[in-house]
Design a protein around this motif. Structure first.
Motif, PDB file in Angstrom:
ATOM      1  N   GLY A 176     -22.725  32.433 -49.373  1.00 54.08           N
ATOM      2  CA  GLY A 176     -22.029  31.152 -49.532  1.00 54.08           C
ATOM      3  C   GLY A 176     -22.273  30.481 -50.882  1.00 54.08           C
ATOM      4  O   GLY A 176     -21.814  29.367 -51.108  1.00 54.08           O
TER       5      GLY A 176
ATOM      6  N   PHE B  62     -26.800  43.511 -55.743  1.00 60.67           N
ATOM      7  CA  PHE B  62     -27.370  44.813 -56.127  1.00 60.67           C
ATOM      8  C   PHE B  62     -28.870  44.778 -55.843  1.00 60.67           C
ATOM      9  O   PHE B  62     -29.282  44.166 -54.854  1.00 60.67           O
ATOM     10  CB  PHE B  62     -27.034  45.087 -57.603  1.00 60.67           C
ATOM     11  CG  PHE B  62     -27.089  46.540 -58.012  1.00 60.67           C
ATOM     12  CD1 PHE B  62     -26.549  47.546 -57.229  1.00 60.67           C
ATOM     13  CD2 PHE B  62     -27.669  46.920 -59.236  1.00 60.67           C
ATOM     14  CE1 PHE B  62     -26.578  48.883 -57.626  1.00 60.67           C
ATOM     15  CE2 PHE B  62     -27.707  48.252 -59.644  1.00 60.67           C
ATOM     16  CZ  PHE B  62     -27.163  49.225 -58.836  1.00 60.67           C
TER      17      PHE B  62
ATOM     18  N   LEU C 201     -24.099  45.139 -40.781  1.00 64.20           N
ATOM     19  CA  LEU C 201     -23.638  43.776 -40.510  1.00 64.20           C
ATOM     20  C   LEU C 201     -23.183  43.561 -39.069  1.00 64.20           C
ATOM     21  O   LEU C 201     -22.931  42.421 -38.662  1.00 64.20           O
ATOM     22  CB  LEU C 201     -22.514  43.395 -41.488  1.00 64.20           C
ATOM     23  CG  LEU C 201     -22.899  43.444 -42.979  1.00 64.20           C
ATOM     24  CD1 LEU C 201     -21.782  42.903 -43.853  1.00 64.20           C
ATOM     25  CD2 LEU C 201     -24.189  42.668 -43.265  1.00 64.20           C
TER      26      LEU C 201
ATOM     27  N   SER D 268     -30.912  41.716 -54.372  1.00 67.21           N
ATOM     28  CA  SER D 268     -30.695  41.280 -52.985  1.00 67.21           C
ATOM     29  C   SER D 268     -31.690  41.949 -52.049  1.00 67.21           C
ATOM     30  O   SER D 268     -32.176  41.333 -51.103  1.00 67.21           O
ATOM     31  CB  SER D 268     -29.271  41.618 -52.520  1.00 67.21           C
ATOM     32  OG  SER D 268     -28.357  40.641 -52.954  1.00 67.21           O
TER      33      SER D 268
ATOM     34  N   ARG E 241     -22.362  49.754 -44.339  1.00 65.78           N
ATOM     35  CA  ARG E 241     -22.203  48.298 -44.263  1.00 65.78           C
ATOM     36  C   ARG E 241     -21.866  47.849 -42.833  1.00 65.78           C
ATOM     37  O   ARG E 241     -22.415  46.877 -42.333  1.00 65.78           O
ATOM     38  CB  ARG E 241     -21.081  47.871 -45.216  1.00 65.78           C
ATOM     39  CG  ARG E 241     -20.769  46.387 -45.177  1.00 65.78           C
ATOM     40  CD  ARG E 241     -19.512  46.054 -45.990  1.00 65.78           C
ATOM     41  NE  ARG E 241     -19.207  44.644 -45.870  1.00 65.78           N
ATOM     42  CZ  ARG E 241     -19.698  43.704 -46.668  1.00 65.78           C
ATOM     43  NH1 ARG E 241     -20.488  44.027 -47.656  1.00 65.78           N
ATOM     44  NH2 ARG E 241     -19.401  42.444 -46.472  1.00 65.78           N
TER      45      ARG E 241
ATOM     46  N   ASP F  65     -21.099  42.749 -56.841  1.00 64.73           N
ATOM     47  CA  ASP F  65     -21.337  41.636 -55.928  1.00 64.73           C
ATOM     48  C   ASP F  65     -22.554  42.016 -55.093  1.00 64.73           C
ATOM     49  O   ASP F  65     -22.428  42.698 -54.083  1.00 64.73           O
ATOM     50  CB  ASP F  65     -20.085  41.458 -55.039  1.00 64.73           C
ATOM     51  CG  ASP F  65     -20.099  40.151 -54.280  1.00 64.73           C
ATOM     52  OD1 ASP F  65     -21.191  39.598 -54.084  1.00 64.73           O
ATOM     53  OD2 ASP F  65     -19.017  39.694 -53.875  1.00 64.73           O
TER      54      ASP F  65
ATOM     55  N   GLN G 299     -34.921  41.705 -48.056  1.00 63.41           N
ATOM     56  CA  GLN G 299     -35.862  42.525 -47.279  1.00 63.41           C
ATOM     57  C   GLN G 299     -37.307  42.243 -47.715  1.00 63.41           C
ATOM     58  O   GLN G 299     -38.202  42.231 -46.883  1.00 63.41           O
ATOM     59  CB  GLN G 299     -35.526  44.016 -47.447  1.00 63.41           C
ATOM     60  CG  GLN G 299     -34.363  44.491 -46.582  1.00 63.41           C
ATOM     61  CD  GLN G 299     -33.034  43.847 -46.923  1.00 63.41           C
ATOM     62  OE1 GLN G 299     -32.618  43.844 -48.081  1.00 63.41           O
ATOM     63  NE2 GLN G 299     -32.372  43.254 -45.931  1.00 63.41           N
TER      64      GLN G 299
ATOM     65  N   GLU H 189     -21.772  45.236 -52.582  1.00 67.56           N
ATOM     66  CA  GLU H 189     -22.863  45.874 -51.847  1.00 67.56           C
ATOM     67  C   GLU H 189     -23.196  45.058 -50.615  1.00 67.56           C
ATOM     68  O   GLU H 189     -23.203  43.824 -50.698  1.00 67.56           O
ATOM     69  CB  GLU H 189     -24.113  45.955 -52.723  1.00 67.56           C
ATOM     70  CG  GLU H 189     -24.178  47.169 -53.575  1.00 67.56           C
ATOM     71  CD  GLU H 189     -25.600  47.713 -53.624  1.00 67.56           C
ATOM     72  OE1 GLU H 189     -26.551  46.976 -53.355  1.00 67.56           O
ATOM     73  OE2 GLU H 189     -25.742  48.885 -53.918  1.00 67.56           O
ATOM     74  N   PRO H 190     -23.540  45.658 -49.500  1.00 63.69           N
ATOM     75  CA  PRO H 190     -23.395  47.096 -49.290  1.00 63.69           C
ATOM     76  C   PRO H 190     -21.919  47.451 -49.189  1.00 63.69           C
ATOM     77  O   PRO H 190     -21.130  46.653 -48.710  1.00 63.69           O
ATOM     78  CB  PRO H 190     -24.124  47.326 -47.956  1.00 63.69           C
ATOM     79  CG  PRO H 190     -24.045  46.007 -47.238  1.00 63.69           C
ATOM     80  CD  PRO H 190     -24.053  44.961 -48.294  1.00 63.69           C
TER      81      PRO H 190
HETATM   82  P1  TYD Z   1     -21.646  39.867 -47.185  1.00 59.04           P
HETATM   83  O1  TYD Z   1     -20.719  39.402 -46.119  1.00 59.04           O
HETATM   84  O2  TYD Z   1     -21.121  40.767 -48.258  1.00 59.04           O
HETATM   85  O3  TYD Z   1     -22.342  38.609 -47.811  1.00 59.04           O
HETATM   86  P2  TYD Z   1     -22.009  37.864 -49.156  1.00 59.04           P
HETATM   87  O4  TYD Z   1     -20.519  37.674 -49.182  1.00 59.04           O
HETATM   88  O5  TYD Z   1     -22.804  36.612 -49.057  1.00 59.04           O
HETATM   89  O6  TYD Z   1     -22.509  38.774 -50.255  1.00 59.04           O
HETATM   90  O7  TYD Z   1     -22.874  40.546 -46.462  1.00 59.04           O
HETATM   91  C1  TYD Z   1     -23.876  41.179 -47.115  1.00 59.04           C
HETATM   92  C2  TYD Z   1     -25.188  40.747 -46.481  1.00 59.04           C
HETATM   93  O8  TYD Z   1     -26.181  41.732 -46.728  1.00 59.04           O
HETATM   94  C3  TYD Z   1     -25.695  39.445 -47.051  1.00 59.04           C
HETATM   95  O9  TYD Z   1     -26.166  38.624 -46.000  1.00 59.04           O
HETATM   96  C4  TYD Z   1     -26.875  39.863 -47.899  1.00 59.04           C
HETATM   97  C5  TYD Z   1     -27.342  41.115 -47.240  1.00 59.04           C
HETATM   98  N1  TYD Z   1     -28.016  42.075 -48.133  1.00 59.04           N
HETATM   99  C6  TYD Z   1     -29.349  42.391 -47.903  1.00 59.04           C
HETATM  100  O10 TYD Z   1     -29.980  41.849 -46.990  1.00 59.04           O
HETATM  101  N2  TYD Z   1     -29.953  43.323 -48.710  1.00 59.04           N
HETATM  102  C7  TYD Z   1     -29.280  43.958 -49.717  1.00 59.04           C
HETATM  103  O11 TYD Z   1     -29.864  44.807 -50.412  1.00 59.04           O
HETATM  104  C8  TYD Z   1     -27.895  43.626 -49.938  1.00 59.04           C
HETATM  105  C9  TYD Z   1     -27.113  44.314 -51.013  1.00 59.04           C
HETATM  106  C10 TYD Z   1     -27.309  42.689 -49.119  1.00 59.04           C
END
Ligand code: TYD
Length: 207
Positions: A10, A94, A51, A97, A47, A92, A102, A36-37
């Protein structure tokens, strides 16, 4: 060149990436956005697993390795060929994150995460040249995702404390990598945020 965008869910990074792509293309550059992912068919399947809200019993270890697996595939299948063709890659999310979510969020070993990030990126050869951390207060971030009218995914349906830990993580990562990571206040308008992104990119790319 690889430019990544990082920040809490967000924070508005996806809007900034699209603006940057349009700007670079107007300057005659070839640009590709990857998320990513995801970003290729295998990583998009990973992904979906990551999710999916039904996967409530996913362990932290599995979650970490799936993000890394998705990255290893993206680097080899997409990023390397794109760079070889002289295309600028905008990411978006890498490596940072994984350290923030984690490492700090799930409280897993950040040294291990560093090693896994190196492993996924050919020993860091494909680390980003430049990273924008769009800095948004975790309260505002949670408020935005709760009011955008979309169902929350597994990583978003979490407690405020999780977001707070990730936020602290992004700030610490930025402080450890001041040359690579540019922090931008994400609370102002998208155009204001983009002015700062543009300034930085214009300087670094000699546009
Ligand atoms: P996404 O809907 O793409 O979120 P955003 O639009 O905010 O980027 O979902 C990706 C989710 O994965 C987001 O909550 C962040 C999480 N994430 C991790 O926890 N570890 C990672 O290495 C990456 C790349 C993403």
């Amino acid at each position: 060149m690889i430019i990544s965008f990082e920040g809490l869910d967000g924070c508005g990074k996806s809007t900034q990436i699209i603006k940057l792509k349009e700007y670079l293309e107007r300057s005659g550059k070839k640009v590709k956005i990857l998320r990513e992912p995801g970003g290729n068919s295998i990583s998009e399947k990973i992904r979906d697993i990551l999710l999916d809200k039904k996967n409530l019993n996913m362990t932290n270890e599995t979650e970490l390795l799936l993000y890394i697996a998705s990255r290893a595939q993206l680097v080899r299948e997409e990023i390397i060929p794109l760079l070889d063709d002289g295309i600028i890659v905008l990411l978006d999310r890498f490596i940072d994150s994984t350290t923030a979510y984690q490492g700090y969020g799930r409280e897993m070993d950040t040294d291990l995460i560093n090693r896994l990030n190196l492993f996924a990126t050919h020993n860091g050869v494909y680390f980003p040249d430049l990273t924008f951390f769009i800095d948004l207060d975790p309260r505002i971030s949670l408020n935005r995702i709760n009011t955008r009218g979309e169902e929350l995914n597994r990583m978003e349906a979490v407690k405020f404390e999780f977001f707070e830990k990730i936020y602290k993580g992004f700030n610490e990562i930025r402080d450890k990598n001041p040359d690579r990571i540019v922090r931008i206040d994400g609370s102002s308008s998208p155009d204001n945020v983009f002015d700062k992104v543009k300034l930085e990119v214009t300087e670094r790319l000699n546009l």
